[in-house]
Design a protein around this motif. Sequence first.
Motif, PDB file in Angstrom:
ATOM      1  N   UNK A 132       0.870  -1.275  -0.131  1.00 23.45           N
ATOM      2  CA  UNK A 132      -0.190  -0.187  -0.040  1.00 23.45           C
ATOM      3  C   UNK A 132       0.650   1.320  -0.011  1.00 23.45           C
ATOM      4  N   UNK A 133       1.851   1.141   0.885  1.00 24.31           N
ATOM      5  CA  UNK A 133       2.905   2.381   0.818  1.00 24.31           C
ATOM      6  C   UNK A 133       3.392   2.643  -0.544  1.00 24.31           C
ATOM      7  N   UNK A 134       3.680   1.683  -1.284  1.00 21.05           N
ATOM      8  CA  UNK A 134       4.294   1.753  -2.710  1.00 21.05           C
ATOM      9  C   UNK A 134       3.353   2.309  -3.834  1.00 21.05           C
ATOM     10  N   UNK A 135       2.066   1.624  -3.504  1.00 21.68           N
ATOM     11  CA  UNK A 135       0.836   2.018  -4.368  1.00 21.68           C
ATOM     12  C   UNK A 135       0.493   3.381  -4.313  1.00 21.68           C
TER      13      UNK A 135
ATOM     14  N   UNK B 198     -11.657  -7.636  -3.573  1.00 25.26           N
ATOM     15  CA  UNK B 198     -11.691  -9.099  -2.986  1.00 25.26           C
ATOM     16  C   UNK B 198     -11.285  -9.048  -1.471  1.00 25.26           C
ATOM     17  N   UNK B 199     -12.161  -8.302  -0.681  1.00 26.05           N
ATOM     18  CA  UNK B 199     -11.787  -8.241   0.709  1.00 26.05           C
ATOM     19  C   UNK B 199     -12.676  -7.383   1.252  1.00 26.05           C
ATOM     20  N   UNK B 200     -12.647  -7.096   2.608  1.00 27.63           N
ATOM     21  CA  UNK B 200     -13.458  -6.112   3.545  1.00 27.63           C
ATOM     22  C   UNK B 200     -12.899  -4.653   3.016  1.00 27.63           C
ATOM     23  N   UNK B 201     -13.723  -3.863   2.382  1.00 27.57           N
ATOM     24  CA  UNK B 201     -13.064  -2.560   2.139  1.00 27.57           C
ATOM     25  C   UNK B 201     -12.574  -1.810   3.188  1.00 27.57           C
ATOM     26  N   UNK B 202     -11.430  -1.058   3.111  1.00 28.15           N
ATOM     27  CA  UNK B 202     -10.943  -0.450   4.343  1.00 28.15           C
ATOM     28  C   UNK B 202      -9.782   0.794   3.642  1.00 28.15           C
ATOM     29  N   UNK B 203     -10.077   1.858   4.079  1.00 30.57           N
ATOM     30  CA  UNK B 203      -9.271   2.921   3.466  1.00 30.57           C
ATOM     31  C   UNK B 203      -7.834   2.722   4.025  1.00 30.57           C
ATOM     32  N   UNK B 204      -6.881   2.501   3.220  1.00 28.81           N
ATOM     33  CA  UNK B 204      -5.481   2.336   3.488  1.00 28.81           C
ATOM     34  C   UNK B 204      -4.424   3.168   2.654  1.00 28.81           C
ATOM     35  N   UNK B 205      -5.240   4.102   2.022  1.00 33.05           N
ATOM     36  CA  UNK B 205      -4.240   4.934   1.133  1.00 33.05           C
ATOM     37  C   UNK B 205      -4.671   6.365   1.586  1.00 33.05           C
ATOM     38  N   UNK B 206      -3.942   7.040   1.165  1.00 34.94           N
ATOM     39  CA  UNK B 206      -4.124   8.689   1.477  1.00 34.94           C
ATOM     40  C   UNK B 206      -4.684   9.415   0.071  1.00 34.94           C
TER      41      UNK B 206
ATOM     42  N   UNK C 222     -15.335   5.017   3.073  1.00 34.91           N
ATOM     43  CA  UNK C 222     -14.753   6.252   2.559  1.00 34.91           C
ATOM     44  C   UNK C 222     -14.091   6.132   1.122  1.00 34.91           C
ATOM     45  N   UNK C 223     -14.423   4.929   0.354  1.00 35.61           N
ATOM     46  CA  UNK C 223     -13.937   4.919  -1.138  1.00 35.61           C
ATOM     47  C   UNK C 223     -14.464   6.197  -1.984  1.00 35.61           C
ATOM     48  N   UNK C 224     -13.779   6.655  -2.612  1.00 36.15           N
ATOM     49  CA  UNK C 224     -13.953   7.867  -3.531  1.00 36.15           C
ATOM     50  C   UNK C 224     -14.944   7.336  -4.721  1.00 36.15           C
ATOM     51  N   UNK C 225     -14.920   6.029  -5.026  1.00 32.66           N
ATOM     52  CA  UNK C 225     -15.894   5.253  -6.004  1.00 32.66           C
ATOM     53  C   UNK C 225     -15.954   4.030  -5.798  1.00 32.66           C
ATOM     54  N   UNK C 226     -16.772   3.327  -6.750  1.00 30.79           N
ATOM     55  CA  UNK C 226     -16.561   1.697  -6.784  1.00 30.79           C
ATOM     56  C   UNK C 226     -16.702   1.368  -8.192  1.00 30.79           C
ATOM     57  N   UNK C 227     -16.049   0.370  -8.497  1.00 34.44           N
ATOM     58  CA  UNK C 227     -16.225  -0.493  -9.691  1.00 34.44           C
ATOM     59  C   UNK C 227     -16.977  -1.627  -9.658  1.00 34.44           C
ATOM     60  N   UNK C 228     -18.206  -1.538 -10.219  1.00 32.96           N
ATOM     61  CA  UNK C 228     -19.379  -2.365 -10.037  1.00 32.96           C
ATOM     62  C   UNK C 228     -18.983  -3.624 -11.133  1.00 32.96           C
ATOM     63  N   UNK C 229     -18.707  -5.082 -10.584  1.00 33.07           N
ATOM     64  CA  UNK C 229     -18.062  -5.947 -11.707  1.00 33.07           C
ATOM     65  C   UNK C 229     -19.402  -6.985 -11.618  1.00 33.07           C
ATOM     66  N   UNK C 230     -19.748  -7.182 -13.014  1.00 33.14           N
ATOM     67  CA  UNK C 230     -20.553  -8.190 -13.383  1.00 33.14           C
ATOM     68  C   UNK C 230     -20.059  -9.426 -13.565  1.00 33.14           C
ATOM     69  N   UNK C 231     -20.949 -10.502 -13.569  1.00 32.20           N
ATOM     70  CA  UNK C 231     -20.644 -11.901 -13.900  1.00 32.20           C
ATOM     71  C   UNK C 231     -19.917 -12.213 -15.077  1.00 32.20           C
ATOM     72  N   UNK C 232     -20.119 -11.329 -16.108  1.00 30.78           N
ATOM     73  CA  UNK C 232     -19.504 -11.514 -17.550  1.00 30.78           C
ATOM     74  C   UNK C 232     -17.904 -11.317 -17.557  1.00 30.78           C
ATOM     75  N   UNK C 233     -17.451 -10.799 -16.469  1.00 29.81           N
ATOM     76  CA  UNK C 233     -16.038 -10.547 -16.467  1.00 29.81           C
ATOM     77  C   UNK C 233     -15.157 -11.565 -16.352  1.00 29.81           C
ATOM     78  N   UNK C 234     -13.873 -11.332 -16.868  1.00 29.59           N
ATOM     79  CA  UNK C 234     -12.713 -12.092 -16.669  1.00 29.59           C
ATOM     80  C   UNK C 234     -12.037 -12.170 -15.442  1.00 29.59           C
ATOM     81  N   UNK C 235     -11.096 -12.927 -15.310  1.00 26.43           N
ATOM     82  CA  UNK C 235     -10.327 -13.145 -14.061  1.00 26.43           C
ATOM     83  C   UNK C 235     -11.246 -13.570 -12.934  1.00 26.43           C
ATOM     84  N   UNK C 236     -10.702 -13.045 -11.696  1.00 24.10           N
ATOM     85  CA  UNK C 236     -11.431 -13.393 -10.432  1.00 24.10           C
ATOM     86  C   UNK C 236     -12.954 -12.505 -10.582  1.00 24.10           C
ATOM     87  N   UNK C 237     -13.740 -13.251 -10.347  1.00 24.13           N
ATOM     88  CA  UNK C 237     -15.112 -12.534 -10.372  1.00 24.13           C
ATOM     89  C   UNK C 237     -15.862 -12.684  -9.133  1.00 24.13           C
ATOM     90  N   UNK C 238     -16.045 -11.404  -8.661  1.00 18.79           N
ATOM     91  CA  UNK C 238     -16.952 -11.033  -7.731  1.00 18.79           C
ATOM     92  C   UNK C 238     -18.302 -11.151  -7.735  1.00 18.79           C
TER      93      UNK C 238
END
Length: 337
Positions: A78-81, A91-99, A119-135
């Motif tokens: 997170x510090x690097x990102x 994929x996990x419990x949302x929690x603010x870890x970035x400034x 406190x997320x500034x926005x969300x990405x809504x992922x549908x079942x059609x998506x590739x990779x890991x599917x939430x």
Amino acid sequence: MPPLLERLGVQAPVVQAGMGGGLSRHELAAAVSEAGGLGTVAVNGAEAIRRELAAARALTGRPLAVNLLLPFARRDWFEAADAAAVVVTFWGGPRRRTGGIWLHQCGSVAEARRAQAAGADGVIVQGVEAGGHVRGAAPALRLLEEVQGALPADYPLLLAGGVAERSDVRAALEAGAEGAVAGTRFLLSEESRAHPAYKQRLLDAEETILTDLFGAGWPAPHRVVPNAATERWLAPDRRSSFFAHRAKKEERQPVRGPRANQILNRLLAPGARHLPASLQARMIRAQRPGSRLLTPAGPTDDGPGSLVDAGALYAGETVARIEEIRPAAEIVGDLTA
């Protein structure tokens, strides 16, 4: 207030999905951002994140994102990102870890509400059609409508799943999304670090499977193109063909691998993030289509070619509509022209 992407200085309403494990590195992220979209780096480890961000910045002065998978990300990741314009978590419990600007990718109304409350500034809504890991378990546009009804009217929403053409972006924007997130279309770009044989398999593909087969250490649903591993473990019950076809109509639950494989995957999960990188690399190199432990690693151009048959060939349902590999800048243009 201007839309979030506009405030960031992103000119096109297109975000390149963070395709982890090194599939999307600085070459792809920089090309997308330089073309006016928001490019995303997705690599493991703080050192790799810093390296890829620095390399991307040498190619573009425009905003960049970093994608972090919460089951594996550590504090120093997170510090690097945090040096990026945007941090995307998944994929996990949302929690603010970035400034800075933080987006969380969600697959349900409940998860979107939790992200907004955290406190997320926005969300990405992922549908079942998506590739990779599917939430998500619902079609993207339907889920977008449901999330819109549950969150404040001006809350920034982006849509992921089913985005490969200009008409898909237009449909997302008309439905109220601020932008569209494309993964498979950018996976099939010249700058993607997917193995060449992986790209060719996707170009030849006509179907996908939502499964949990490649879940060693991370037993989460993922959408892939069939290969020797899926034929070995899913075909005995005719799942590979039947469920892949069914996916286009009504799929909501993944095709389960054998019970023994599932148990091994779950047993590894608690300690997966703590496995030394050298041990993870050995597991990946040893992976074969008949292995009971099938890791989530996708085939990269600098990784074992054996993963084309033994690993996860991540792809969304849009793979059936993609016929050629293009430069990322041209893809951004095609999606928004």
